[in-house]
Motif scaffolding. Structure first.
Motif, PDB file in Angstrom:
ATOM      1  N   ASN A  39       0.865  -1.179   0.000  1.00 59.79           N
ATOM      2  CA  ASN A  39       0.000   0.000   0.000  1.00 59.79           C
ATOM      3  C   ASN A  39       0.900   1.228   0.000  1.00 59.79           C
ATOM      4  O   ASN A  39       1.419   1.638   1.033  1.00 59.79           O
ATOM      5  N   ILE A  40       1.092   1.798  -1.169  1.00 59.31           N
ATOM      6  CA  ILE A  40       2.017   2.921  -1.348  1.00 59.31           C
ATOM      7  C   ILE A  40       1.256   4.053  -2.030  1.00 59.31           C
ATOM      8  O   ILE A  40       0.508   3.814  -2.982  1.00 59.31           O
ATOM      9  N   PRO A  41       1.391   5.298  -1.562  1.00 55.82           N
ATOM     10  CA  PRO A  41       0.657   6.408  -2.178  1.00 55.82           C
ATOM     11  C   PRO A  41       1.102   6.657  -3.612  1.00 55.82           C
ATOM     12  O   PRO A  41       2.192   6.244  -4.032  1.00 55.82           O
ATOM     13  N   SER A  42       0.255   7.326  -4.361  1.00 57.74           N
ATOM     14  CA  SER A  42       0.570   7.606  -5.766  1.00 57.74           C
ATOM     15  C   SER A  42       1.698   8.624  -5.914  1.00 57.74           C
ATOM     16  O   SER A  42       2.296   8.728  -6.984  1.00 57.74           O
ATOM     17  N   GLU A  43       1.987   9.357  -4.841  1.00 55.50           N
ATOM     18  CA  GLU A  43       3.084  10.317  -4.885  1.00 55.50           C
ATOM     19  C   GLU A  43       3.791  10.348  -3.538  1.00 55.50           C
ATOM     20  O   GLU A  43       3.151  10.503  -2.503  1.00 55.50           O
ATOM     21  N   ILE A  44       5.092  10.169  -3.552  1.00 48.18           N
ATOM     22  CA  ILE A  44       5.929  10.254  -2.361  1.00 48.18           C
ATOM     23  C   ILE A  44       6.648  11.590  -2.400  1.00 48.18           C
ATOM     24  O   ILE A  44       7.253  11.947  -3.416  1.00 48.18           O
ATOM     25  N   SER A  90       8.750   2.872  -9.467  1.00 43.81           N
ATOM     26  CA  SER A  90       8.115   1.562  -9.348  1.00 43.81           C
ATOM     27  C   SER A  90       8.797   0.787  -8.229  1.00 43.81           C
ATOM     28  O   SER A  90      10.025   0.812  -8.105  1.00 43.81           O
ATOM     29  N   ILE A 107       3.932  -1.806  -7.500  1.00 43.35           N
ATOM     30  CA  ILE A 107       3.185  -0.569  -7.302  1.00 43.35           C
ATOM     31  C   ILE A 107       3.895   0.547  -8.057  1.00 43.35           C
ATOM     32  O   ILE A 107       5.111   0.738  -7.897  1.00 43.35           O
ATOM     33  N   ASP A 108       3.146   1.271  -8.881  1.00 44.35           N
ATOM     34  CA  ASP A 108       3.707   2.422  -9.597  1.00 44.35           C
ATOM     35  C   ASP A 108       3.341   3.696  -8.846  1.00 44.35           C
ATOM     36  O   ASP A 108       2.176   3.942  -8.527  1.00 44.35           O
ATOM     37  N   SER A 109       4.325   4.497  -8.571  1.00 50.20           N
ATOM     38  CA  SER A 109       4.148   5.744  -7.845  1.00 50.20           C
ATOM     39  C   SER A 109       5.027   6.798  -8.502  1.00 50.20           C
ATOM     40  O   SER A 109       5.416   6.666  -9.662  1.00 50.20           O
ATOM     41  N   SER A 110       5.329   7.845  -7.777  1.00 52.02           N
ATOM     42  CA  SER A 110       6.253   8.864  -8.270  1.00 52.02           C
ATOM     43  C   SER A 110       6.873   9.553  -7.066  1.00 52.02           C
ATOM     44  O   SER A 110       6.321   9.521  -5.965  1.00 52.02           O
ATOM     45  N   TYR A 111       8.013  10.143  -7.301  1.00 55.63           N
ATOM     46  CA  TYR A 111       8.680  10.891  -6.233  1.00 55.63           C
ATOM     47  C   TYR A 111       8.806  12.334  -6.669  1.00 55.63           C
ATOM     48  O   TYR A 111       9.300  12.644  -7.752  1.00 55.63           O
TER      49      TYR A 111
END
Length: 326
Positions: A39-44, A90, A107-111
């Motif tokens: 469970n990782i947010p869409s933006e870090i 990712s 999980i795909d996210s972004s920083y």
């Protein structure tokens, strides 16, 4: 049994002694573990960042990789990311045991690391100008309140949002130099003064007219009536109704709660109405009825707004912490 091959030895015994040992090999291969759940947010937006997951039954360790890079292995149910390059991100994790590995969970996210900027001047007047300069190249209108006291400015924030205008401050007796320069820079042709002549004096109003801007004043006999008049103005600007028929209620006797509510109130265009701790001023009662308000958001605990006042408001909910900070 431990995972893999085990050897079991057995011998017999009686009064005459022991027999020879007999042995047998047993192989125990557990089923493959399930894939971890992430469970990782869409933006870090902040590092270090902890990636963690719940323990997976039958898993002895876990593999992970970041942005398709080198596979790392850990016996823990998580790892820490200390550095990243801004952009897409990712994260992939899989479970492992003696029998093999699960499928990857990805999980795909972004920083994104936001840049922080300070908007400030040597005093409150020039700080308001700095905020205006950051937000507006030009503006047809300006909201103007006194800088020596807080009630009118806090009520006026929603009005500034409704008319898309900067909110500037002035001293009571004279139009502050930096404020006048900002009004000229913006090219404003109208200034709406919030507060009576005891707050923003006639000399300020006259100076504004002398530099060629129209002046309108919104003022009641006190801070409570002024906040009610602002609510009526917001209603007119919203086509004759208050969004969601909702208002914020805050203490008119101290500033922290109204200040905290201000940004959300401005965004939603919910007027901020001021009350006393133990009573609802008549102008506030009248405007709640007149605007058809059905819901009220009370900001602050019972030390700021009593339970008696709370109970007299339409469909109230209270937002309160242990102190002004919470």
């Amino acid at each position: 049994l431990p995972w893999g091959v085990s050897v079991i030895y057995v011998r017999a015994y009686n009064d005459s002694g022991y027999s020879d040992w007999s042995s047998a090999e047993i192989t125990y291969n557990p089923p493959l573990p399930a894939a971890p759940s992430l469970n990782i947010p869409s933006e870090i937006m902040e590092l270090p960042y902890i990636v963690s997951w719940a323990p997976v039954p039958l898993a002895s360790s876990y593999d992970y990789k970041i942005n398709g890079g080198t596979i790392q292995t850990t016996a823990s149910t998580g790892f820490i990311i200390f550095s990243l390059t801004e952009g897409p991100l990712s994260i992939e994790v899989r479970s492992r045991n003696y029998s093999g590995t699960s499928s990857w969970t990805r999980i795909d996210s972004s920083y994104y690391h936001p840049e922080l900027a300070r908007l400030a001047g040597p005093d409150r007047y020039s700080t308001a100008v700095a905020i205006s300069q950051e937000s507006y190249q030009t503006a047809d209108r300006v909201i103007l309140t006194v800088g020596e006291n807080w009630p009118d400015a806090l009520s006026a924030g929603v009005l500034a949002s409704a008319v898309d205008a900067p909110l500037l401050l002035t001293s009571s007796s004279v139009l502050t130099y930096d404020t006048e320069r900002e009004i000229k820079r913006l090219g404003a042709d109208e200034v709406i003064i919030v507060g009576g002549t005891a707050s923003v004096g006639i000399a300020v109003e006259n100076r504004l007219r002398s530099i060629g801007v129209r002046v309108e004043r919104i003022a009641g006999p006190d801070r409570y009536a002024t906040s009610a008049l602002i609510a009526e103005q917001v209603m007119e600007l919203n086509g004759g109704s208050i969004p969601d028929r909702t208002v914020f209620i805050a203490s008119g006797e101290d500033f922290p709660d109204a200040l905290s509510a201000g940004p959300v109130a401005a965004y939603q265009q919910y007027p901020v109405l001021l009350v006393r701790r133990d009573s609802i001023p008549q102008p506030i009662s009248q405007v709640i009825r007149g605007l058809g308000i059905t819901d009220t958001i009370v900001v602050g605990g019972s030390a700021a707004i009593s339970e008696d006042v709370y109970g007299k408001l339409p469909s109230p909910i209270r937002l309160a912490g242990m102190d002004r900070y919470k």
